[in-house]
Every structure is written in structure tokens, then in C-alpha cells.
Design a protein around this motif. Structure first.
Motif, short mmCIF file in Angstrom:
data_model
loop_
_atom_site.label_atom_id
_atom_site.label_comp_id
_atom_site.label_asym_id
_atom_site.label_seq_id
_atom_site.Cartn_x
_atom_site.Cartn_y
_atom_site.Cartn_z
N GLU A 11 59.77 62.24 9.45
CA GLU A 11 58.94 63.17 10.24
C GLU A 11 59.19 64.62 9.85
O GLU A 11 58.34 65.47 10.07
N GLU A 46 60.92 53.56 15.75
CA GLU A 46 61.39 54.90 15.37
C GLU A 46 61.42 55.13 13.86
O GLU A 46 62.37 55.71 13.32
N ALA A 91 54.29 55.90 20.94
CA ALA A 91 53.66 55.28 19.76
C ALA A 91 53.54 53.77 19.96
O ALA A 91 52.56 53.15 19.51
N ASN A 96 61.68 65.32 20.21
CA ASN A 96 60.74 66.43 20.36
C ASN A 96 60.42 66.72 21.82
O ASN A 96 59.33 67.21 22.14
N THR A 123 51.85 57.51 14.17
CA THR A 123 51.15 58.66 14.75
C THR A 123 51.71 59.92 14.11
O THR A 123 52.92 60.12 14.05
N ALA A 183 59.95 59.01 23.32
CA ALA A 183 61.39 58.74 23.25
C ALA A 183 61.62 57.25 23.14
O ALA A 183 60.75 56.45 23.51
N VAL A 184 62.80 56.87 22.67
CA VAL A 184 63.22 55.47 22.76
C VAL A 184 63.39 55.17 24.25
O VAL A 184 64.03 55.95 24.97
N ILE A 236 56.70 61.92 13.87
CA ILE A 236 55.97 60.71 13.49
C ILE A 236 56.45 59.59 14.40
O ILE A 236 57.65 59.32 14.48
N GLY A 237 55.51 58.98 15.11
CA GLY A 237 55.83 57.84 15.96
C GLY A 237 55.44 56.57 15.24
O GLY A 237 54.58 56.59 14.35
C1 BGC Z 1 60.23 60.33 18.58
C2 BGC Z 1 59.49 59.05 18.92
C3 BGC Z 1 58.04 59.35 19.24
C4 BGC Z 1 57.42 60.18 18.14
C5 BGC Z 1 55.99 60.58 18.47
C6 BGC Z 1 59.50 61.06 17.49
O1 BGC Z 1 60.15 62.24 17.19
O2 BGC Z 1 61.55 60.03 18.15
O3 BGC Z 1 60.12 58.40 19.99
O4 BGC Z 1 57.35 58.14 19.38
O5 BGC Z 1 58.17 61.35 17.90
O6 BGC Z 1 55.91 61.31 19.65
#
Ligand code: BGC
Length: 252
Positions: A167, A155, A111, A82, A135, A70-71, A140-141
Motif C-alpha cells: 500500500e 491484509e 475490504a 489508516n 480496494t 482494520a483487522v 490497499i484493502g
Molecule cells: C488496513 C486494512 C483496510 C485497508 C483499506 C489498510 O491499511 O490495514 O485493514 O482494509 O487499509 O481501508
């Protein structure tokens, strides 16, 4: 237990809460990582209990760094793409600190943590300049670092490419869900990477997430310009980066 030069990192993911003490001189785990299944639903309270269990198992009594997908700004989770929506607005730093007997904790994006670890100890350690780590997992991170300094909460997985969030086009979960071949999926990843490199011009892109284990099956198929290299630290990057965040005093 807590020792000089060692710091404790915890990576909170969809399936596991994983942690270990890290030797900050080398970026290596001091002992085998401890894993507790992520509770479902993964509400803040339930996750905090899992974190407390993990730290008790490790018999660690020092400060702890933790990641969230998360942020995270000033210890507060601001998004939940997610993860359980109840994280939005949760003061994660306060929550985890309370669950750990009031000790200091640092919370940062998952990330961002992986990027810091890969930049200092892993795949990008010999690259100078702007490093981008992505990632590929459920989402996607992203982590963006310039000469080792992190720009937190980038983000980039939510950047729209062709009218769709990156993502939603190119996470590893999309390959799974739609039964894409590596060729088909790599084409989607290439579109996303080309967009991002046109914005940032990094010297290298590090690809992390579980699918980076099969890097030889898809990295050669990418058509973007910037060199893409697989992450080195794999499933320890989040733990190592979380531990580094304490040391670096990072409070994004
Ligand atoms: C989230 C990011 C997170 C990434 C990987 C994304 O959906 O917004 O905060 O780093 O997924 O977990």
C-alpha cells in the motif's frame, strides 16, 4: 423499522460514516444511503456517536453490520494502519452495540465486506473459484473468497514487495501524493498484482476503491497475468457487505 429480507449495513471510512438498509435478495439499497461526516479525531467513542445518529436517522431498530478499516477478530479491532490508533484493542462490537441500545451488531474489515458484496452481487458474481478483491484508497484493502467463502483479514496491502509495503507503493493515495501519471502508477500496481497472483493464483482480481471509477484509464495499462475487472457496486459495496455479514452470521 426493520423488514424481512432487509439488513442494515454501515461502512465506516475516513471521510464518511455511510449506511442503508439492503435488500439481501438483490444486493440493492432499499433507500438512499445516509452519510454522516466522520468525526475528527475518529476515536471509537466519537465514531460510535456518529453511528448512533445515523441509525436513528434511518429509524432502523434491527441488528446492524459495520465495517472498520482494520483487522477485526471476534469483534475486536486489532490494527489501525489508516485510522486513529486508539482503535487497537477496542471491542468494537461491544462499543457499537452499547451505542445502539444493546442490539446485536456484527463488525468486519471494510475490504472483506466489499469483497463479499462484489462476489455475490457485483463484478465477480459470474466467476467460480478463488476471487481476490483489492480496494485502492488511502491504503490497499484485500478480500479473498473461495466459492463465496471469505478468508477474513487477509491484509494483503501490507505484503512487502521490493522491500516496501504494497500500500505504500500502490495505494491510490500514493498516486495523489507523488503526482504520478496513470502510466507510472499502473506500473507500481502491476508489480504488486504480479506478486499477489504468484502467491494465490486467483481466477480474477476485482479492483475497488474510488479510483476504480477511472478504470478505463489504468486497467488496460496493467501488465500482470490475471484478468483485472473494476468493482461494480462502487460506493455501496461496504454497506452491502456489512449487511450480508449479519445475514451470514459472520463473526470474523
Ligand atoms: C488496513 C486494512 C483496510 C485497508 C483499506 C489498510 O491499511 O490495514 O485493514 O482494509 O487499509 O481501508
Amino acid at each position: 423499522m426493520s423488514a424481512r429480507g432487509h439488513a442494515f449495513g454501515i461502512d465506516i471510512g475516513g471521510s464518511g460514516v455511510k449506511g442503508a438498509a439492503v435488500d439481501l435478495a438483490t444486493g440493492e439499497l432499499v433507500h438512499e444511503r445516509i452519510k454522516i461526516a466522520t468525526p475528527h479525531p475518529a476515536t471509537p467513542q466519537a465514531v460510535a456517536e456518529a453511528v448512533a445518529e445515523l441509525v436513528a436517522k434511518a429509524e432502523w431498530d434491527g441488528p446492524v453490520g459495520l465495517t472498520l478499516p482494520a483487522v477485526v477478530i471476534g469483534g475486536v479491532a486489532r490494527t489501525a494502519a489508516n485510522i486513529d490508533k486508539s482503535w487497537i484493542g477496542t471491542d468494537a462490537r461491544e462499543l457499537f452495540s452499547a451505542a445502539l441500545g444493546g442490539r446485536p451488531v456484527t463488525v468486519l474489515n471494510d475490504a472483506d465486506a466489499a469483497g463479499m458484496a462484489e462476489d455475490r452481487y457485483g463484478a465477480a458474481k459470474d466467476f467460480a473459484g478463488l476471487v481476490l478483491l483489492l480496494t485502492f484508497g488511502t491504503g490497499i484493502g484485500s478480500a479473498l473468497l473461495y466459492h463465496g467463502t471469505l478468508v477474513p483479514n487477509t491484509e494483503l496491502g501490507h505484503v512487502e514487495v521490493g522491500g516496501r509495503e504494497s500500500e505504500h507503493r500502490a495505494a491510490a493515495s500514493v498516486k495523489e501524493r507523488d503526482g504520478l501519471t496513470y502510466e507510472q502508477w499502473a506500473a507500481e500496481v502491476s508489480v504488486v498484482l504480479t506478486t499477489l497472483e504468484n502467491l494465490f493464483f486467483p481466477v480474477v482480481i476485482v479492483a475497488g476503491g474510488g479510483i476504480s471509477r477511472d478504470a478505463d484509464q489504468w486497467i488496460p495499462l496493467l501488465t500482470n497475468r490475471t484478468p483485472v475487472i473494476p468493482a461494480d457496486l462502487r460506493n455501496t459495496a461496504g454497506i452491502v457487505g456489512a449487511a450480508m455479514a449479519i445475514d451470514g452470521g459472520i463473526t470474523p
